[in-house]
Design a protein around this motif. Structure first.
Motif: not given
Length: 426
Positions: A336-337, A155, A286, A48, A282, A159, A289, A333
């Protein structure tokens, strides 16, 4: 499995664990439930953050630190003050214009708010009241992630990958930033008249403006060189960050002469700590995710939303409403990830242009930095001003409405907000 991972994450956050390690623990639980080796956590984290574009973040963080300690921010404030002259709310206008200048180099909201707060909180508090000044500085700091070189955009683009041009996203952020700043200036002007704030500053003088402008020219050229080079394709965002850091260092050492060699290690430390926070979030986010993807959560969400609407605009409205709520409780942040890999492909399936979706997504989440209960910028200003968060919240709502209004403008009128990137050939 996804529901258990989400519960672990939110429970650990409520119990006070930092958001990064809450993601890490939730990821570990997800790997254990899926029967995958725990060692995958480390490999996913490394994958990531092993990204060349992300290297731009520490460079721009360092540039921001050097600007503050090198007196470059003070030069920008002096120029803005000379430009504004003696009008209602002039000190507020100076704050907003200075914030635009700082945002064009640093790209981060927290650093910008801290820098402006250190320089302008006391005069704003003395003239307009501390709650009004603290809310204004927080809202102005929020221009950092909108105006290039926005770390939020870096960022997001990292991604999404090559299907989204980072320079195009940078250019797309210019109009919203200028609109928000302009509307804030109008609000400050009318608020100053309505509340009877005192007139400050000296009447505009072309001679004084020319003198201060000439002296400020090297400082004013910094964002022009950095942003112009990135948007013109002369260098990448990462290289632009390095140039910004070197330029700021030289200006502080040899032009303003306020930066000392002993300040450089402190700047490096602060920039490293700020970058570390972003990078750790981040990396750990990840893993969550990844768990969501192997549990087919994106497919489930896509099926659910498609059953609700087939209209692209309605899809954007649903995402907007969801992000408004998420932004109130989650650091941007991390959002977003966790969310971009899920919703960006869905937007493509709805026929929404990636640049349009990215702009709406980023603008919506950025407002979350001002909204309680977890508005990061509110807590920054609590520390600087010494006020209670409730006192700042009472004054910050007009700025929140302005930013949401511009976001909805980008949602419903993409042709206007994407005009600049189209004009540049993207």
């Amino acid at each position: 499995m996804s529901s258990v991972v989400a519960i672990v994450f939110f429970v650990t956050c409520i119990l006070g664990l930092s958001i990064a390690f809450a993601f890490g623990l939730a990821g570990l639980v997800g790997l254990w439930m899926s029967g995958l080796p725990v060692e995958m956590l480390a490999s996913k984290m490394m994958f990531a953050v092993n990204s060349f574009p992300l290297l731009a973040i520490p460079f721009f963080m360092l540039a921001g630190e050097l600007m503050v300690r090198g007196g470059i921010v003070a030069v920008a404030i002096e120029f803005a003050n000379t430009l504004i002259g003696r009008v209602r709310g002039s000190l507020g206008h100076v704050t907003i214009l200075s914030g635009l200048g700082l945002a064009s180099v640093s790209g981060t909201a927290v650093a910008d708010a801290a820098a402006l707060g250190g320089a302008l909180m006391k005069p704003l508090g003395n003239s307009y009241g501390r709650p009004f000044g603290a809310a204004l500085i927080a809202a102005t700091g929020n221009l950092g992630p909108i105006l290039p070189p926005s770390t939020a955009m870096i960022v997001y683009a990292t991604i999404v990958g090559p299907e989204l041009s980072l320079p195009a996203l940078f250019i797309a952020g210019v109009l919203p930033a200028v609109l928000i700043a302009g509307l804030m200036i109008f609000y400050v002007y009318f608020a100053a008249r309505w509340r009877g704030f005192p007139l400050l500053g000296n009447p505009f003088s072309f001679g004084e403006f020319a003198r201060v402008g000439f002296r400020s020219l090297p400082v004013l050229m910094l964002p022009v060189i950095v942003i112009g080079g990135i948007m013109g394709g002369v260098f990448t965002a990462t290289e632009g960050g390095a140039i910004a850091a070197v330029f700021s260092l030289l200006l502080g050492l040899f032009y303003t002469r306020q930066l000392k060699l002993s300040d450089i290690p402190v700047c490096l430390l602060h920039a490293g700590l700020a970058t570390g926070v972003v990078t750790v979030i981040i990396a750990f986010a990840s893993t969550v995710t990844f768990i969501f993807s192997i549990d087919h959560l994106p497919l489930l969400l896509r099926t659910t939303i498609e059953s609700m609407t087939s209209d692209p605009t309605m899809f954007l409205i649903l995402i907007f409403l969801m992000l408004v709520v998420i932004g109130m409780f989650m650091e941007s942040t991390a959002a977003y990830v966790m969310l971009v890999p899920i919703f960006a492909p869905m937007a493509l399936a709805y026929g929404i242009e990636p640049l349009h979706f990215a702009l709406v997504f980023i603008l919506t989440l950025i407002v979350g930095m001002l909204t309680p209960p977890v508005g990061v910028l509110l807590f920054v200003m609590v520390g600087i001003s010494g006020l209670k968060i409730s006192q700042i919240v009472k004054e910050v709502w007009p700025y929140i409405l302005i930013q949401f209004g511009v976001t909805l403008g980008a949602l419903f009128f993409p042709s206007i907000f994407l005009f600049l990137p189209k004009l540049a050939g993207y």
